[in-house]
Design an enzyme around this catalytic site. Structure first.
Site, PDB file in Angstrom:
ATOM      1  N   LYS A  87       0.845  -1.200   0.000  1.00  0.00           N
ATOM      2  CA  LYS A  87       0.000   0.000   0.000  1.00  0.00           C
ATOM      3  C   LYS A  87       0.877   1.246   0.000  1.00  0.00           C
ATOM      4  CE  LYS A  87      -3.878  -2.364   2.117  1.00  0.00           C
ATOM      5  NZ  LYS A  87      -4.501  -2.839   3.364  1.00  0.00           N
TER       6      LYS A  87
ATOM      7  N   GLN B 185      -4.513  -1.312   9.557  1.00  0.00           N
ATOM      8  CA  GLN B 185      -4.477  -2.664   9.007  1.00  0.00           C
ATOM      9  C   GLN B 185      -5.079  -3.655  10.020  1.00  0.00           C
ATOM     10  OE1 GLN B 185      -3.254  -3.456   5.810  1.00  0.00           O
ATOM     11  NE2 GLN B 185      -4.183  -5.434   6.275  1.00  0.00           N
TER      12      GLN B 185
ATOM     13  N   ASP C 296     -11.067   3.148   4.181  1.00  0.00           N
ATOM     14  CA  ASP C 296     -11.533   1.753   4.125  1.00  0.00           C
ATOM     15  C   ASP C 296     -13.058   1.690   4.051  1.00  0.00           C
ATOM     16  OD1 ASP C 296      -9.755  -0.321   3.891  1.00  0.00           O
ATOM     17  OD2 ASP C 296      -9.266  -0.417   6.032  1.00  0.00           O
TER      18      ASP C 296
END
Ligand code: NDP
Length: 300
Positions: free
Chosen positions: A55, A99, A122
């Site tokens: 990422k 994460q 997200d």
């Protein structure tokens, strides 16, 4: 013989990433704005480390700022919440991604709730979940957003098509169903208690599989000509003839070799949905940065 078109997620994602790069160029040139993504990793889970590295790399390649925060596995919930508060307040940070999974001492729900919904790239914050289900302008979870982009690219207007989503997780299945509903599909959501799943599948013009069970969906469950999006990523022993003993491979939730003879188009695993997830994370970061600055997203 192969009948279906294979949807090349890798190439599609490369295009999306290139477009994001062009948007970032325009934002820098015309507005002096550099979108920034902060990724937080707690602990040393090897898979999570790879995701976070990828990422960060993709963020920099798109011309954006990448801020990586790696915290030890024993980090307390309070310490993580304090970091999120700082990132919420940091003007250079437009997107925040924590994460998952998190260590046991930290509540995922508490952490996701602490992220500023405007920076929640997200799309897991309850505000964004609510906006998605009420047709508002929030931030949409990356994997379903990528699936919808591929479906629209393949099929154009989705109005009136019958869509079946197999799986009802908060991360994939439910937001996918909401997006398809928003695109005017007639949506059915199946799960582990669904009866006659094969029959449900046979009715679907669009079949999205997000189950986590290798090759569960068989070729003769698929309506001829249907578009099949396989989100599943399952690691199994490599059972192909000539494969080295002990080697593993990734397969989807759909039996690809069977389905490819029946479907109109299908995403492979790997190389289908997977690459789109990071591409959409970058796209969400640009969206968040533009909204924060009160400017329209550049058309490229
Ligand atoms: P979850 O385990 O959270 O959800 C799985 C869903 O599948 C549940 O709703 C479950 O039903 C349903 N299910 C399980 N067994 C059956 C069955 N026999 N018949 C019908 N439905 C069933 O998984 P996720 O949604 O997080 O992920 C799904 C898959 O997608 C995984 O393989 C994951 O690795 C992959 N994935 C891939 C991504 C990518 O970037 N390509 C990103 C995210 C996930 P119930 O609710 O009743 O338990």
């Amino acid at each position: 013989m192969s009948g279906a078109d294979i949807i090349d997620g890798k190439a599609f994602a490369a295009n999306v990433r290139a477009d994001v790069g062009k948007q970032v160029d325009v934002l820098k040139r015309e507005h002096g704005l550099v979108p920034g993504l902060a990724v937080v990793l707690v602990g040393e889970d090897p898979a999570s480390q790879v995701y976070v590295r990828n990422k960060g790399k993709a963020t920099v390649e798109a011309g954006m700022h990448s801020f990586e925060h790696r915290l030890p596995v024993e980090t307390t919930q309070d310490a993580l919440l304090k970091l999120i508060e700082e990132l919420n307040a940091a003007p250079a940070v437009h997107g925040i991604l924590v994460q998952l999974p998190l260590p046991d001492q930290i509540s995922e729900a508490a952490v996701l709730a602490a992220i500023d919904p405007a920076k929640d790239v997200d799309g897991f914050h309850l505000i964004n979940v609510g906006l998605l289900s009420t047709g508002g302008e929030g931030l949409v979870p990356c994997t379903p957003r990528g699936c919808l982009m591929m479906l629209k690219d393949r099929l154009g207007d989705l109005t009136g098509l019958r869509a079946l989503v197999v799986g009802r997780s908060n991360i994939v299945g439910k937001p996918m169903a909401q997006l398809l509903l928003g695109a005017n599909c007639t949506v059915t959501v199946a799960h582990s208690r669904t009866k006659d799943l094969d029959e449900e599948c046979r009715r679907a013009d669009i079949l999205v599989a997000a189950v986590g069970r290798p090759r569960m969906i068989k070729g003769d469950w698929i309506k001829p000509g249907a578009t099949v999006i396989d989100v599943g990523m399952n690691r199994i022993d490599d059972d192909r003839p000539g494969a080295e003993p002990g080697k593993t491979r990734l397969v989807g939730d759909v039996d690809f070799d069977e389905a490819v003879r029946v479907a109109g188009a299908i995403t492979p695993v790997p190389g289908g949905v997977g690459p789109m997830t990071i591409a959409c994370l970058l796209a969400n970061t640009v969206t968040a940065a533009c909204r924060a600055a009160g400017i329209a997203e550049p058309e490229v």
